[in-house]
Write a protein that holds these residues in place. Structure first.
Motif, PDB file in Angstrom:
ATOM      1  N   LYS A 426      -0.471  34.786  -1.797  1.00 40.98           N
ATOM      2  CA  LYS A 426      -1.457  35.426  -2.665  1.00 40.98           C
ATOM      3  C   LYS A 426      -2.474  34.446  -3.233  1.00 40.98           C
ATOM      4  O   LYS A 426      -3.513  34.864  -3.731  1.00 40.98           O
ATOM      5  N   THR A 427      -2.167  33.169  -3.204  1.00 40.45           N
ATOM      6  CA  THR A 427      -3.078  32.173  -3.774  1.00 40.45           C
ATOM      7  C   THR A 427      -3.271  31.020  -2.798  1.00 40.45           C
ATOM      8  O   THR A 427      -2.502  30.845  -1.852  1.00 40.45           O
ATOM      9  N   SER A 428      -4.286  30.215  -3.073  1.00 35.13           N
ATOM     10  CA  SER A 428      -4.553  29.045  -2.240  1.00 35.13           C
ATOM     11  C   SER A 428      -3.424  28.024  -2.351  1.00 35.13           C
ATOM     12  O   SER A 428      -3.137  27.298  -1.387  1.00 35.13           O
ATOM     13  N   MET A 429      -2.772  27.950  -3.514  1.00 38.94           N
ATOM     14  CA  MET A 429      -1.659  27.022  -3.681  1.00 38.94           C
ATOM     15  C   MET A 429      -0.480  27.418  -2.801  1.00 38.94           C
ATOM     16  O   MET A 429       0.151  26.554  -2.155  1.00 38.94           O
ATOM     17  N   GLU A 430      -0.168  28.694  -2.760  1.00 32.99           N
ATOM     18  CA  GLU A 430       0.908  29.164  -1.890  1.00 32.99           C
ATOM     19  C   GLU A 430       0.559  28.908  -0.428  1.00 32.99           C
ATOM     20  O   GLU A 430       1.424  28.512   0.377  1.00 32.99           O
ATOM     21  N   ASN A 431      -0.696  29.113  -0.084  1.00 33.39           N
ATOM     22  CA  ASN A 431      -1.144  28.846   1.281  1.00 33.39           C
ATOM     23  C   ASN A 431      -0.994  27.363   1.624  1.00 33.39           C
ATOM     24  O   ASN A 431      -0.577  27.011   2.738  1.00 33.39           O
ATOM     25  N   LEU A 432      -1.312  26.487   0.674  1.00 34.21           N
ATOM     26  CA  LEU A 432      -1.190  25.043   0.891  1.00 34.21           C
ATOM     27  C   LEU A 432       0.264  24.644   1.113  1.00 34.21           C
ATOM     28  O   LEU A 432       0.574  23.858   2.022  1.00 34.21           O
ATOM     29  N   ILE A 433       1.163  25.172   0.295  1.00 33.42           N
ATOM     30  CA  ILE A 433       2.586  24.826   0.416  1.00 33.42           C
ATOM     31  C   ILE A 433       3.116  25.225   1.792  1.00 33.42           C
ATOM     32  O   ILE A 433       3.795  24.445   2.470  1.00 33.42           O
ATOM     33  N   LEU A 434       2.801  26.444   2.206  1.00 34.04           N
ATOM     34  CA  LEU A 434       3.254  26.900   3.514  1.00 34.04           C
ATOM     35  C   LEU A 434       2.624  26.084   4.635  1.00 34.04           C
ATOM     36  O   LEU A 434       3.276  25.767   5.641  1.00 34.04           O
ATOM     37  N   SER A 435       1.353  25.727   4.475  1.00 37.14           N
ATOM     38  CA  SER A 435       0.661  24.937   5.497  1.00 37.14           C
ATOM     39  C   SER A 435       1.301  23.561   5.651  1.00 37.14           C
ATOM     40  O   SER A 435       1.459  23.055   6.772  1.00 37.14           O
ATOM     41  N   CYS A 436       1.687  22.947   4.534  1.00 35.10           N
ATOM     42  CA  CYS A 436       2.334  21.638   4.573  1.00 35.10           C
ATOM     43  C   CYS A 436       3.683  21.712   5.280  1.00 35.10           C
ATOM     44  O   CYS A 436       4.023  20.845   6.097  1.00 35.10           O
ATOM     45  N   ILE A 437       4.459  22.750   4.957  1.00 33.43           N
ATOM     46  CA  ILE A 437       5.767  22.918   5.605  1.00 33.43           C
ATOM     47  C   ILE A 437       5.579  23.138   7.100  1.00 33.43           C
ATOM     48  O   ILE A 437       6.283  22.552   7.930  1.00 33.43           O
ATOM     49  N   PHE A 438       4.621  23.991   7.441  1.00 31.98           N
ATOM     50  CA  PHE A 438       4.362  24.274   8.854  1.00 31.98           C
ATOM     51  C   PHE A 438       3.947  23.009   9.600  1.00 31.98           C
ATOM     52  O   PHE A 438       4.469  22.707  10.679  1.00 31.98           O
ATOM     53  N   GLU A 439       3.010  22.267   9.040  1.00 34.85           N
ATOM     54  CA  GLU A 439       2.505  21.060   9.681  1.00 34.85           C
ATOM     55  C   GLU A 439       3.636  20.051   9.920  1.00 34.85           C
ATOM     56  O   GLU A 439       3.769  19.480  11.006  1.00 34.85           O
TER      57      GLU A 439
END
Length: 537
Positions: A426-439
Motif C-alpha cells: 500500500k505504500t512506497s516503504m512496503e514496496n521498497l522492503i519487498l523489492s529488497c527481499i526480492f533482489e
C-alpha cells in the motif's frame, strides 16, 4: 586436452597463493563490478531520458530489453573467441567494445541509435560475464578456487550501491549543452561516467598475462613458464632460479619437463596449428560435447538447471532494470494523490489514466519533461544493493553446510511469495522492503545455480553446459523485460501472475536438483571420470 589441463593445474599449485592471486581477483572483481554498472544503469537512464527521446512505456521497455537481446546474441561468440585467441584477449576486446559503444551512447541524439548501441553494449558485457570466472579460476590453486569464485557476488552488490550513488550525484544536476542536433545533459554525463570502470580495468588488464591453462593447451610452453615464474615471484618474493629449482625437484614428471622445454610430439603439433585448424577441432569437440549432454544423466541436469535459470532471470533482470522506474512512479503517485494508498498495479494504472487525460499541462508536457527523479529513487536503489550484501557474504560461508538444493528451494520460494505480495503493498516503504527481499534472494538463487553447474558436470562438459544454461537465462531476461514493458501499465495483474508462476515453477524444479548427500556422490563420480579421461588421454 586433459593432460595439458592437468599440467597447468599442477604447475599453478607450485606457485603458491599471494599478491598475484589477489591482483587477479581484484581485476576480476572490477570486471564483475563493471558488468553491474552496465546492466543496472539502464534503469536510471529510462526515466531521465524519457523527455529527450519522447518515450512511451513501450519505448522504455525496448531500451531495457536491448542489452538483454545483445546478451542473447553474444552468448555464442565469446566462448569460441576465448578458446581461439585466449581469455585475456577476449576480455580486452569486450571491455574496449563496451567502452566505445557506451561512450557513443552518451552523445547520440536518436532514440533508435541509442537502442542499437545498448544492444551492442549487451553483446560486449556478456563476453565479460562469460569469461571472467574462467579467467579468475584458472589462476587459482584448487584449495582456494571455489571460495574466491563465491566471493565474486559481493562485487556485484557493491557495484549496484556505487552506481546509485553516482546517479544521485550526477542526474539531478541542471545543465544542458546543445550543438546543432547534439544535446548533452546530466543523464548523458551519467552514461559517459559509466564507461570509467571499463576503461580502468581494460588498461589494467593490458599488463596482466594469459591464463596458464590456455597457454598449456596451446603448447606455448615459453609463455607458460614466464607466467608461472611471474606468479611465483609475486606470491613468494623468491627468485626465478628458485622457482626453476622447485619445478626441477618436483615429483611430477610433467612439471619437471617444463623446465627443460621438453615439447612432446602432440605439443609441437598444437603449436603449428593454424587458427582455422584449431577452430575445426573446437567445433568437432563441441559436437561431441553436445551429444553427451543429450544423454543420461546430463540431459536431465541441464534441463532442470536451464529451466530454473530461465524463470529466475526472467523475473530478476526485468525487475532489476525497472526498479528505478517503479520507485519514481510511487514517488509521483504520492505527490499527486497525497494520503492515498495503492499497490504497484494501482499506481501504474492510475498514473496511466492521469497521463492520458486531456489537459493543458499534458499537451505541453506529455513525456514528463518538467518532472525530476525523486530523491527516494536513488536512496531506494542503494538499499537494494545493501540488501544483497548479507546474502553475498553468507553464501560462501554456509553453502557447504546446507547444500545447494536447500538454498535454491528456499530462495526461489521466498522470491515467489514476495512477488505475490506486490499485489498487497500500500505504500512506497512496503514496496521498497519487498523489492529488497526480492533482489537479495533472487540474486542469491542465480549465484547458487552457477556453483551447482560446476559440481554437476565433469570438466569436459562443464563449459558447454554453463554456456547453454547462460544462453537460456539470457533469453529469459529478454522475455521478462519485453513482457514488463508491454504489460506494466494496462495488464499489471497479469504481469505479476506470470512472474509468480515462473518463480513457483522454479521452486518446484529445485526439488529435482541433488540433495547434499547425493551431490557428494556426484562429485566423487565426476572426479573419477576426469581422472580416467586424463589417464586415457
Amino acid at each position: 586436452m586433459y593432460m595439458e589441463e592437468s599440467i597447468a593445474e599442477k604447475a599453478v599449485e607450485q606457485t603458491g597463493f599471494g599478491k598475484f592471486n589477489i591482483k587477479i581477483t581484484a581485476v576480476s572483481a572490477l570486471i564483475f563490478f563493471n558488468c553491474a554498472f552496465c546492466i543496472t544503469s539502464v534503469g536510471f537512464v529510462v526515466p531521465t531520458a524519457a523527455c529527450d527521446f519522447k518515450m512511451t512505456t513501450i519505448d522504455k521497455g525496448r531500451i531495457s530489453a536491448a542489452p538483454m537481446l545483445g546478451m542473447v546474441i553474444g552468448s555464442s561468440i565469446w566462448g569460441y573467441l576465448a578458446d581461439l585467441k585466449g581469455r585475456r584477449i577476449a576480455l580486452l576486446i569486450s571491455l574496449f567494445m563496451q567502452l566505445t559503444v557506451d561512450a557513443l551512447a552518451s552523445i547520440v541524439p536518436s532514440y533508435w541509435t541509442f537502442v542499437f548501441l545498448k544492444f551492442l553494449s549487451g553483446i560486449s558485457v556478456t563476453g565479460q560475464l562469460s569469461i571472467v570466472f574462467t579467467y579468475l579460476g584458472e589462476f587459482q590453486p584448487t584449495k582456494y578456487r571455489n571460495q574466491i569464485l563465491s566471493w565474486m557476488e559481493l562485487s556485484w552488490a557493491i557495484g549496484v550501491i556505487i552506481l546509485a550513488l553516482i546517479a544521485w550525484l550526477i542526474i539531478p544536476l541542471r545543465f544542458q549543452f546543445k550543438l546543432h542536433m547534439l544535446s548533452f545533459s546530466s543523464w548523458n554525463l551519467f552514461v559517459l561516467t559509466n564507461c570509467l570502470p571499463a576503461l580502468i580495468v581494460a588498461l589494467w588488464m593490458l599488463n596482466l598475462p594469459e591464463t596458464p591453462k590456455y597457454l598449456a593447451e596451446n603448447g606455448r610452453l615459453d609463455a607458460l613458464m614466464d607466467v608461472l615464474t611471474r606468479m611465483y615471484i609475486e606470491n613468494t618474493g623468491n627468485t626465478a632460479e628458485q622457482f626453476k629449482n622447485v619445478l626441477s625437484t618436483c615429483s611430477i614428471p610433467s612439471i619437471s619437463a617444463l623446465v627443460n622445454q621438453l615439447d612432446s610430439t602432440e605439443t609441437l603439433k598444437t603449436m603449428s596449428m593454424t587458427n582455422k585448424e584449431r577452430l575445426k577441432i573446437m567445433l568437432n569437440s563441441s559436437k561431441s560435447q553436445m551429444k553427451a549432454l543429450t544423454k543420461k544423466p546430463y540431459a536431465k541436469r541441464l534441463g532442470v538447471t536451464g529451466s530454473i535459470m530461465f524463470c529466475m532471470t526472467s523475473t530478476y533482470y526485468s525487475l532489476m532494470t525497472w526498479f528505478p522506474e517503479l520507485f519514481q512512479r510511487f514517488a509521483t503517485f504520492e505527490k499527486i494523490f497525497p494520503g492515498q494508498f495503492a499497490s504497484v498495479c494501482t499506481v501504474s494504472q492510475r498514473l496511466a489514466i492521469t497521463n492520458n487525460s486531456i489537459s493543458f499541462h499534458h499537451k505541453l508536457n506529455p513525456f514528463g519533461c518538467d518532472n525530476e527523479i525523486d530523491t527516494s529513487v536513488y536512496v531506494n536503489s542503494i538499499w537494494l544493493g545493501v540488501a544483497c550484501l548479507p546474502c553475498a557474504i553468507l553464501l560462501p560461508l554456509t553453502v557447504e553446510r546446507f547444500g545447494y538444493r536447500i538454498y535454491m528451494l528456499f530462495t526461489a520460494t521466498i522470491s515467489c511469495v514476495v512477488t505475490v505480495a506486490f499485489f498487497f503493498v500500500k505504500t512506497s516503504m512496503e514496496n521498497l522492503i519487498l523489492s529488497c527481499i526480492f533482489e537479495a534472494f533472487t540474486s542469491l538463487n542465480i549465484s547458487v545455480i552457477f556453483c551447482l553447474l560446476v559440481e554437476l558436470f565433469p570438466t569436459n562438459l562443464r563449459v558447454v553446459a554453463t554456456a547453454i544454461t547462460l544462453f537460456i537465462g539470457r533469453i529469459g531476461s529478454l522475455f521478462g523485460n519485453m513482457l514488463f514493458g508491454y504489460l506494466i501499465d494496462g495488464y499489471c495483474m497479469v504481469l505479476i501472475i506470470i512472474m509468480a508462476a515462473q518463480l513457483f515453477f522454479a521452486a518446484t524444479l529445485c526439488w529435482a536438483t541433488p540433495s547434499r548427500d547425493k551431490m557428494r556422490k556426484i562429485q566423487g563420480r565426476v572426479s573419477i571420470e576426469v581422472q580416467n579421461k586424463a589417464f586415457t588421454s
